[in-house]
Design a protein around this motif. Structure first.
Motif, PDB file in Angstrom:
ATOM      1  N   GLN A   1      31.585  44.200  25.167  1.00  0.00           N
ATOM      2  CA  GLN A   1      31.272  45.228  26.148  1.00  0.00           C
ATOM      3  C   GLN A   1      31.971  44.912  27.477  1.00  0.00           C
ATOM      4  OE1 GLN A   1      29.377  48.088  25.938  1.00  0.00           O
ATOM      5  NE2 GLN A   1      29.156  47.778  23.726  1.00  0.00           N
ATOM      6  N   ILE A   2      32.682  45.908  28.007  1.00  0.00           N
ATOM      7  CA  ILE A   2      33.342  45.764  29.305  1.00  0.00           C
ATOM      8  C   ILE A   2      32.809  46.848  30.223  1.00  0.00           C
ATOM      9  CG2 ILE A   2      35.539  45.818  30.536  1.00  0.00           C
ATOM     10  CD1 ILE A   2      36.886  44.886  27.931  1.00  0.00           C
ATOM     11  N   GLN A   3      32.109  46.440  31.269  1.00  0.00           N
ATOM     12  CA  GLN A   3      31.538  47.393  32.221  1.00  0.00           C
ATOM     13  C   GLN A   3      32.533  47.636  33.346  1.00  0.00           C
ATOM     14  OE1 GLN A   3      27.790  46.156  33.907  1.00  0.00           O
ATOM     15  NE2 GLN A   3      27.373  48.158  34.846  1.00  0.00           N
ATOM     16  N   VAL A   4      32.843  48.901  33.597  1.00  0.00           N
ATOM     17  CA  VAL A   4      33.855  49.273  34.579  1.00  0.00           C
ATOM     18  C   VAL A   4      33.198  49.656  35.901  1.00  0.00           C
ATOM     19  CG1 VAL A   4      35.779  50.820  35.088  1.00  0.00           C
ATOM     20  CG2 VAL A   4      35.364  50.075  32.721  1.00  0.00           C
ATOM     21  N   PHE A   5      33.720  49.097  36.996  1.00  0.00           N
ATOM     22  CA  PHE A   5      33.215  49.389  38.334  1.00  0.00           C
ATOM     23  C   PHE A   5      34.326  50.011  39.166  1.00  0.00           C
ATOM     24  CE2 PHE A   5      30.548  45.985  36.756  1.00  0.00           C
ATOM     25  CZ  PHE A   5      29.269  46.341  37.180  1.00  0.00           C
ATOM     26  N   ALA A   6      33.995  51.032  39.921  1.00  0.00           N
ATOM     27  CA  ALA A   6      34.971  51.684  40.788  1.00  0.00           C
ATOM     28  C   ALA A   6      35.278  50.803  41.997  1.00  0.00           C
ATOM     29  CB  ALA A   6      34.432  53.036  41.252  1.00  0.00           C
ATOM     30  N   ALA A   7      36.370  51.129  42.657  1.00  0.00           N
ATOM     31  CA  ALA A   7      36.751  50.389  43.866  1.00  0.00           C
ATOM     32  C   ALA A   7      35.601  50.416  44.869  1.00  0.00           C
ATOM     33  CB  ALA A   7      37.990  51.020  44.479  1.00  0.00           C
ATOM     34  N   GLY A   8      35.277  49.234  45.396  1.00  0.00           N
ATOM     35  CA  GLY A   8      34.245  49.139  46.417  1.00  0.00           C
ATOM     36  C   GLY A   8      32.842  48.906  45.903  1.00  0.00           C
ATOM     37  N   GLU A   9      32.600  49.112  44.613  1.00  0.00           N
ATOM     38  CA  GLU A   9      31.246  48.909  44.091  1.00  0.00           C
ATOM     39  C   GLU A   9      30.878  47.428  44.076  1.00  0.00           C
ATOM     40  OE1 GLU A   9      30.391  52.752  41.214  1.00  0.00           O
ATOM     41  OE2 GLU A   9      31.098  50.908  40.276  1.00  0.00           O
ATOM     42  N   ILE A  10      31.800  46.584  43.643  1.00  0.00           N
ATOM     43  CA  ILE A  10      31.552  45.145  43.715  1.00  0.00           C
ATOM     44  C   ILE A  10      32.692  44.411  44.411  1.00  0.00           C
ATOM     45  CG2 ILE A  10      29.976  44.947  41.759  1.00  0.00           C
ATOM     46  CD1 ILE A  10      32.337  44.150  40.004  1.00  0.00           C
ATOM     47  N   VAL A  11      33.885  45.040  44.411  1.00  0.00           N
ATOM     48  CA  VAL A  11      35.061  44.431  45.038  1.00  0.00           C
ATOM     49  C   VAL A  11      35.876  45.545  45.698  1.00  0.00           C
ATOM     50  CG1 VAL A  11      37.207  43.162  44.638  1.00  0.00           C
ATOM     51  CG2 VAL A  11      35.170  42.579  43.313  1.00  0.00           C
ATOM     52  N   PRO A  12      36.367  45.350  46.928  1.00  0.00           N
ATOM     53  CA  PRO A  12      37.251  46.348  47.529  1.00  0.00           C
ATOM     54  C   PRO A  12      38.487  46.580  46.656  1.00  0.00           C
ATOM     55  CG  PRO A  12      36.489  44.795  49.190  1.00  0.00           C
ATOM     56  CD  PRO A  12      36.059  44.241  47.856  1.00  0.00           C
ATOM     57  N   GLY A  13      38.973  47.823  46.648  1.00  0.00           N
ATOM     58  CA  GLY A  13      40.064  48.184  45.752  1.00  0.00           C
ATOM     59  C   GLY A  13      41.301  47.316  45.864  1.00  0.00           C
ATOM     60  N   LEU A  14      41.665  46.930  47.083  1.00  0.00           N
ATOM     61  CA  LEU A  14      42.888  46.161  47.271  1.00  0.00           C
ATOM     62  C   LEU A  14      42.667  44.656  47.144  1.00  0.00           C
ATOM     63  CD1 LEU A  14      44.547  48.170  50.199  1.00  0.00           C
ATOM     64  CD2 LEU A  14      44.820  48.443  47.726  1.00  0.00           C
ATOM     65  N   GLN A  15      41.470  44.257  46.725  1.00  0.00           N
ATOM     66  CA  GLN A  15      41.188  42.836  46.479  1.00  0.00           C
ATOM     67  C   GLN A  15      40.849  42.561  45.019  1.00  0.00           C
ATOM     68  OE1 GLN A  15      38.249  41.360  49.331  1.00  0.00           O
ATOM     69  NE2 GLN A  15      39.148  42.602  50.961  1.00  0.00           N
ATOM     70  N   ALA A  16      41.154  43.525  44.152  1.00  0.00           N
ATOM     71  CA  ALA A  16      40.788  43.400  42.743  1.00  0.00           C
ATOM     72  C   ALA A  16      41.424  42.183  42.086  1.00  0.00           C
ATOM     73  CB  ALA A  16      41.182  44.679  41.997  1.00  0.00           C
ATOM     74  N   ALA A  17      42.708  41.980  42.304  1.00  0.00           N
ATOM     75  CA  ALA A  17      43.386  40.841  41.680  1.00  0.00           C
ATOM     76  C   ALA A  17      42.855  39.513  42.202  1.00  0.00           C
ATOM     77  CB  ALA A  17      44.897  40.931  41.903  1.00  0.00           C
ATOM     78  N   ASP A  18      42.506  39.463  43.475  1.00  0.00           N
ATOM     79  CA  ASP A  18      41.935  38.233  44.043  1.00  0.00           C
ATOM     80  C   ASP A  18      40.617  37.885  43.356  1.00  0.00           C
ATOM     81  OD1 ASP A  18      43.939  37.929  46.145  1.00  0.00           O
ATOM     82  OD2 ASP A  18      43.005  39.665  47.065  1.00  0.00           O
ATOM     83  N   ALA A  19      39.814  38.916  43.061  1.00  0.00           N
ATOM     84  CA  ALA A  19      38.531  38.679  42.397  1.00  0.00           C
ATOM     85  C   ALA A  19      38.724  38.127  40.999  1.00  0.00           C
ATOM     86  CB  ALA A  19      37.733  39.980  42.344  1.00  0.00           C
ATOM     87  N   VAL A  20      39.820  38.519  40.350  1.00  0.00           N
ATOM     88  CA  VAL A  20      40.130  37.976  39.025  1.00  0.00           C
ATOM     89  C   VAL A  20      40.616  36.536  39.133  1.00  0.00           C
ATOM     90  CG1 VAL A  20      41.663  38.211  37.026  1.00  0.00           C
ATOM     91  CG2 VAL A  20      40.625  40.245  38.048  1.00  0.00           C
ATOM     92  N   THR A  21      41.467  36.278  40.091  1.00  0.00           N
ATOM     93  CA  THR A  21      41.987  34.923  40.285  1.00  0.00           C
ATOM     94  C   THR A  21      40.868  33.911  40.480  1.00  0.00           C
ATOM     95  OG1 THR A  21      44.097  35.672  41.219  1.00  0.00           O
ATOM     96  CG2 THR A  21      43.374  33.459  41.810  1.00  0.00           C
TER      97      THR A  21
END
Length: 367
Positions: free
Chosen positions: A69-89
């Motif tokens: 199961q992969i739960q999808v979150f929109a930009a800003g719900e848990i991480v700002p849109g332009l920081q998505a890759a940083d959250a993965v790193t």
């Protein structure tokens, strides 16, 4: 008991035994329970680009009997849109759906995963990524950021953007404040413009207030949803900086390595299917959207030859500077451009000739 009855009975017994002792444990072992979070760089209102991540997650769940199961979150719900890759790193989330060129501030090489000015169209990107070594080259670079990535979506050639005033000459770009992503902003700066990087949800208010003079986003379908035509009537084309903008799923490298091989195969297949789906949908919905925008008052304008040529020349200057000092950029860029030379020769022979003829027929109301 007759012989055939004994054989039939043995067959049923063996089949039942196999189902009871082999099939169920094997299924359980191959489909462990996994729950991941995916953060998108896009708002839910952009159903095509955001929805691609949901389609990917649906395919993965279906192929694993809902065990992955992969739960999808929109930009800003848990991480700002332009920081998505940083959250993965850093492991805040297991994966994201984003555009590599949002992170050129880290290294300009990130842009090559998505689009750079005057590079490849969408079909060429798929060809180079899947068969020209692009996926491996991008991942060799992203490994430095603890990321493994897979192509997952393409917008196709984009529109050049919305402008509050007409731009006819290179001089008109001087001082122009424009929301523009990736290395396209660096090229604009060489021509006197002032690039701004804003997330999708922040663009309209900035354009409305005059904080920026122009913006590019994607194309008619998404641009209509964001309402740019209400505050910037001039709609220029094409976005020569985005002949095809490729999105990626970016996975935390450790989390990716922990997946069973069967799940890795399913994820790769689902990503490739979703990659195809996004482009197909945009190609279907954009024709009617551009008609609606024109009817609503959008004024379509082609970029002048002067602006296009100046932008091309400035882009080549930028690439020369980057390849001279950045080996990662040089390695990927030279692989891409080597393919581009051959690809445009072939497209000129076949696609361009066919499309040009058919466009003449369309203008003559024969289609």
């Amino acid at each position: 008991m007759r012989r055939r009855d004994v054989i039939r009975g043995l067959g049923v017994g063996v089949a039942a035994g196999a189902a009871g002792t082999l099939a169920r444990p094997a299924l359980a072992q191959s489909n462990p329970k996994v729950s991941w979070r995916l953060t998108s760089s896009f708002p839910k209102s952009l159903d095509t680009i955001y929805g691609t991540a949901e389609i990917f997650a649906k395919y993965v769940a279906q192929a694993t009997d809902n065990n992955f199961q992969i739960q999808v979150f929109a930009a800003g719900e848990i991480v700002p849109g332009l920081q998505a890759a940083d959250a993965v790193t850093n492991g805040t989330v297991e994966l994201c759906h984003t555009a590599g060129y949002y992170y050129v501030g880290k290294d300009p090489t990130w842009a090559l995963a998505t689009a750079v000015p005057f590079a490849l169209n969408a079909r060429m990107q798929n060809a180079w990524m899947y068969y020209g070594g692009g996926v491996d080259l991008v991942n060799n670079f992203l490994a430095k950021s603890n990321i493994y990535a897979l192509p997952c979506g393409n917008t196709g050639a984009q529109m050049g953007g919305w402008f509050r005033k007409e731009v006819n000459t290179v001089a008109d770009l001087n001082g122009l404040k424009m929301r523009i992503a990736g290395l396209a902003g660096n090229v604009l700066a060489k021509l006197g413009g002032v690039p701004q990087q804003l997330a999708g949800g922040d663009i309209y208010p900035a354009l409305e207030k005059g904080t920026i003079d122009a913006t590019e986003w994607v194309g008619p379908y998404d641009d209509e949803k964001l309402g740019f035509y209400k505050v910037a009537p001039y709609y220029y084309y094409p976005a020569f900086w985005e002949g095809g903008a490729m999105l990626h799923l970016m996975f935390n490298q450790q989390k990716w390595n922990e997946l069973p091989e069967t799940y890795k195969g399913i994820v790769k297949a689902a990503a490739q299917a979703a990659n195809c789906d996004m482009l197909a949908k945009y190609d279907y919905v954009n024709p009617q959207a551009i008609r609606r925008l024109a009817a609503a008052g959008a004024q379509l304008r082609p970029f002048s030859q002067e602006i296009s040529q100046a932008y091309f020349d400035a882009a080549q200057q930028l690439y020369a500077e980057l390849t001279a000092k950045n080996q990662d950029f040089k390695t990927i860029y030279e692989s891409m451009t080597a393919y581009r030379r051959d690809a445009y020769l072939w497209f000129q022979v076949a696609e361009y000739s066919y499309d040009t003829f058919m466009m003449v027929q369309q203008r003559g109301n024969k289609l």
